[in-house]
Each structure stands twice: as structure tokens, then as C-alpha cells.
Design an enzyme around this catalytic site. Structure first.
Site, short mmCIF file in Angstrom:
data_model
loop_
_atom_site.label_atom_id
_atom_site.label_comp_id
_atom_site.label_asym_id
_atom_site.label_seq_id
_atom_site.Cartn_x
_atom_site.Cartn_y
_atom_site.Cartn_z
N GLU A 153 -1.26 -4.99 -12.85
CA GLU A 153 -2.09 -5.33 -14.01
C GLU A 153 -3.02 -6.50 -13.70
OE1 GLU A 153 -2.20 -3.30 -16.40
OE2 GLU A 153 -0.46 -2.15 -15.77
N ASP A 166 -3.36 -0.76 -7.52
CA ASP A 166 -2.17 -0.57 -6.67
C ASP A 166 -2.35 -1.33 -5.35
OD1 ASP A 166 -0.81 1.00 -8.44
OD2 ASP A 166 -1.13 2.90 -7.40
ZN LIG Z 1 -3.18 0.54 -14.03
#
Ligand SMILES: [Zn+2]
Length: 415
Positions: A278, A359
Site C-alpha cells: 500500500e 508489489d
Molecule cells: Zn494494490
């Protein structure tokens, strides 16, 4: 028949056909792999969980089929079916001042659209989600949510409609430039106000309990340049057992929100990895980027709307013989999504690229293996399918398929 009428009918039919075809493909792909857990997940996902995810995906697709058909029927009924023309005629007798009359035509249209969505939402919540053990929403909470949603929509959208109608009639030929300005200001304001003032009307947000987890999370946030006081836990468990995390807000209202269900399901290292993902959305400015893209589209949309407003064929071609600025707005709002359908894969692609980028950011600033573990748990506990149809994914998926994400995060696990 006006050529544009034909074009609209063809676009409506084609978009519905493509939607139904994609849903059928998705159901077929998921059913075909129902009894075979993909190798990288074999250790973590039991065959029974995998089969349950397949059944859940198929059940949700069933609701989506009805939703797509109802949406297309609504668009047709409101335009060529004469719905907007009938609303306008009904209120023409009300003898209100012109502008109130125009707003009074737009309000029931919005209400109707919202009410039509409610039975589908109830079906999803009390049938599908309940059948798979996810639902915790009571009928009372469902009704309260719906009423609050309508009240907020009315409070936000009615003044905007009044302002747009006023500009359309008073600001001359270039009215769409200040109208776009008003729209942009509105979007930024809502994006800023949402996490702080609107979301708390539906959920409670609290800070993590003091302890080692909070210390670790605060130090990670600080290392990534994020104000640690912007990390919240939300009582998602009030409505369902699904777990999630998201990044939201603009300016000083930027927040990273964990569902309490996620906090309960993940180990501390996994939570940190999800936080790092996030934080990636935050550092890479994904919310601002999405807002910029949507404002660019809105700019083009307002220019097109102003041009269409000057074309005498536009409103009659969509079923309104003698309209005004309010029917122009309603027809445009109904017809534009039918044509914008072709942009859907592009926005999904942008979103999936952002997910891969977040990611990657998490892998660099935290632990890639822990994020892979967290993803496996999330997919398993949310009964998200591991074997989606590639075309359905390309068109609709905001997140890349689990296999693609794990393959990049933990290549060694990929058989
Ligand atoms: Zn995400």
C-alpha cells in the site's frame, strides 16, 4: 431512423453481448479447473477451498449476468424507450420555475437508478455472500447503508447539478470550460473528504493497538516517507468476513486502511508486507495518477457534451423530441458509458500495472516471500479464483491473477 440511433442501439447490444460472453468464458474457465489446485498453491490451498472459490466465482457471475442485462434494459428504457422524455413531461406540468423543474427531472432519474441497484445488492449480500459464509450484514444495517448512501449522493450531487445547469444556460458557448473546472474541483474535494468525513459514516476507523506490530508498522511507514498516523484499522467485520487493505485520500487525508479481518488473519511479517504494498501505491502516486486520468477524460467529455448540445439531432436521436440542458445531461450520462465500454480494458490494464508496481515496491522495502504468503491467504480466505479466464481478466480485473503476482514475487515457488 437517425444514424446515431442505430449507432447507439448497436453499441448497447454489442457491449451487452461482449459482457455476457466474457462472463460465460469466466464461468467455463473456473469450472474447468475446479478440481485442480494450481501447483504453486498446492501446499496452502486445500482442494475443498479451491472448489469453494470456483463455486463462489460462478455464483457471483450469475448476479453479474442479471446486473448487465438490467443495466442495458435501463439505458434503453430511459432513452429510446421514452423514460427521460416521460419524466420531463410529467414535471413540465408541475409549474415550477424552470431551473427547479430541470433539477426535479434529474433527481428522480438518479433515485430510480439507485433503487434498481438495491435488489441486486440484496441478492449478492443475503444470498451469495451468505451462502458462502461471508455475510455479516443484517437487513437493518443494509437498509441504513442504502439510506445513508442516498442522502450523501443527494447532498453532493444536487448542488453540482444546479451549478452545471446554471453554467449551461448562463455561461455562453464556452460554458463547458467552467463546468469542467467545477467538476474537477468537485472530484478533488470528494477525493480529499472521503476518508476523513464520509467513510466514517459507514465504518469505524481506529489506530492499531500499541505494541510490537504497531512499532514495526510505524517504522516501516516512516522509512517509506509516510505519516505513520495515517495507518488505520477499519471494522470491515461489521459487514463481511472478507479481508482487504487499501490506500485512499489526497493531501493531508491520505490513509492506509487495513480491515480488522485482515489484521486477524495475517502474521505480523505478512501485514508489514501488505503495508509495504500500500505504501508503494502512495510513493508511486497511484491515486493522484488515477484522478489525473479521470479528469483528462472528463475534460474531453465536457467538450463533447457541449458539441452534442449544439447538434439538433442528438436529443431526438435518443428519444427526447424537445429537450433542455437537463435532458441533455441525462441522455449523455446514460449514453456515454455505453460507448466508453471500449476503454474498460485500458483502465483495467493501468490498474494491474499499478498493482505489479506496488508489489515490486513491497519486495524492495519489505519481504517478497511474506507478501506472497499474505496473497495466498487472501485469495484463499476471500475465495477469489486462482484460475480466471485470461480475456475476462484483461477486460475487468483491477488486480493481476494470483499466479502472475506470486510468479514475480516468489519465482522459486512457481512450478
Ligand atoms: Zn494494490
Amino acid at each position: 431512423m437517425h444514424p446515431f440511433t442505430l449507432l447507439f442501439v448497436l453499441a448497447l447490444a454489442a457491449s451487452l453481448a461482449v459482457e455476457l460472453w466474457l462472463l460465460a468464458r469466466q464461468v467455463r474457465a473456473v469450472r474447468a479447473q475446479r478440481d485442480r489446485v494450481p501447483a504453486p498453491f498446492a501446499a496452502a490451498v486445500r482442494p475443498a477451498d479451491h472448489a469453494r472459490a470456483a463455486d463462489y466465482t460462478v455464483a457471483r457471475a450469475g448476479v453479474a449476468v442479471v446486473e448487465r442485462v438490467a443495466g442495458a434494459a435501463f439505458a434503453f428504457a430511459m432513452t429510446l424507450g421514452g423514460g427521460i422524455a416521460a419524466l420531463d413531461a410529467a414535471l413540465a406540468h408541475a409549474a415550477l420555475p424552470t431551473q427547479s423543474n430541470q433539477v426535479a427531472t434529474m433527481a428522480p432519474f438518479g433515485l430510480l437508478a439507485a433503487l434498481l441497484g438495491l435488489p441486486l445488492e440484496a441478492w449478492r449480500t443475503f444470498r451469495v455472500e451468505a451462502r458462502f459464509g461471508f455475510n455479516r450484514t443484517t437487513p437493518a444495517l443494509f437498509a441504513a447503508d442504502a439510506l445513508k448512501g442516498l442522502a450523501i449522493a443527494a447532498l453532493l450531487l444536487l448542488p453540482l447539478a444546479v451549478l452545471l445547469l446554471w453554467l449551461m444556460q448562463r455561461a455562453g458557448a464556452a460554458w463547458w470550460v467552467p463546468a469542467f473546472g467545477a467538476w474537477a474541483a468537485f472530484s478533488v474535494l470528494v477525493g480529499w473528504a472521503w476518508p476523513r468525513f464520509i467513510a466514517p459514516l459507514f465504518n469505524r476507523f481506529r489506530e492499531l493497538e500499541a505494541g510490537t506490530l504497531r512499532d514495526a508498522i510505524e517504522s516501516l511507514a516512516r522509512r517509506c516517507g509516510f505519516e505513520p498516523r495515517g495507518v488505520f484499522v477499519m471494522d470491515g467485520s461489521r459487514r463481511s468476513t472478507h479481508g482487504n487493505a487499501f490506500f485512499t485520500g489526497l493531501g493531508r487525508n491520505k490513509r492506509i486502511v487495513f480491515f480488522d479481518t485482515l489484521v486477524a488473519a495475517l502474521a505480523p511479517a505478512e501485514l508489514q508486507a501488505v503495508l509495504a504494498h500500500e505504501l508503494g501505491h502512495f510513493r508511486l502516486r497511484h491515486v493522484a495518477l488515477r484522478l489525473a486520468v479521470s479528469l483528462g477524460l472528463a475534460f474531453a467529455g465536457f467538450a463533447l457534451l457541449a458539441w452534442l448540445g449544439r447538434q439538433p439531432w442528438f436529443q431526438p436521436a435518443l428519444g427526447v423530441a424537445a429537450g433542455g440542458p437537463h435532458t441533455l445531461l441525462l441522455l449523455f450520462m446514460t449514453a456515454a458509458p455505453v460507448f466508453l465500454f471500449v476503454l474498460r480494458p485500458l483502465s483495467a490494464l493501468l490498474s494491474r500495472r499499478h498493482e505489479f508496481a506496488a508489489d515490486r515496491y513491497a519486495a524492495e522495502h519489505s519481504d517478497a516471500a511474506a507478501l506472497a504468503d499474505a496473497l495466498v491467504k487472501l485469495y484463499r480466505d476471500n475465495a477469489s479464483t486462482l484460475t480466471p479466464d485470461p480475456l475476462y481478466t484483461a477486460f475487468h480485473a483491477s488486480h493481476p491473477p494470483a499466479l502472475a503476482r506470486i510468479a514475480r514475487l516468489a519465482p522459486d515457488r512457481h512450478a
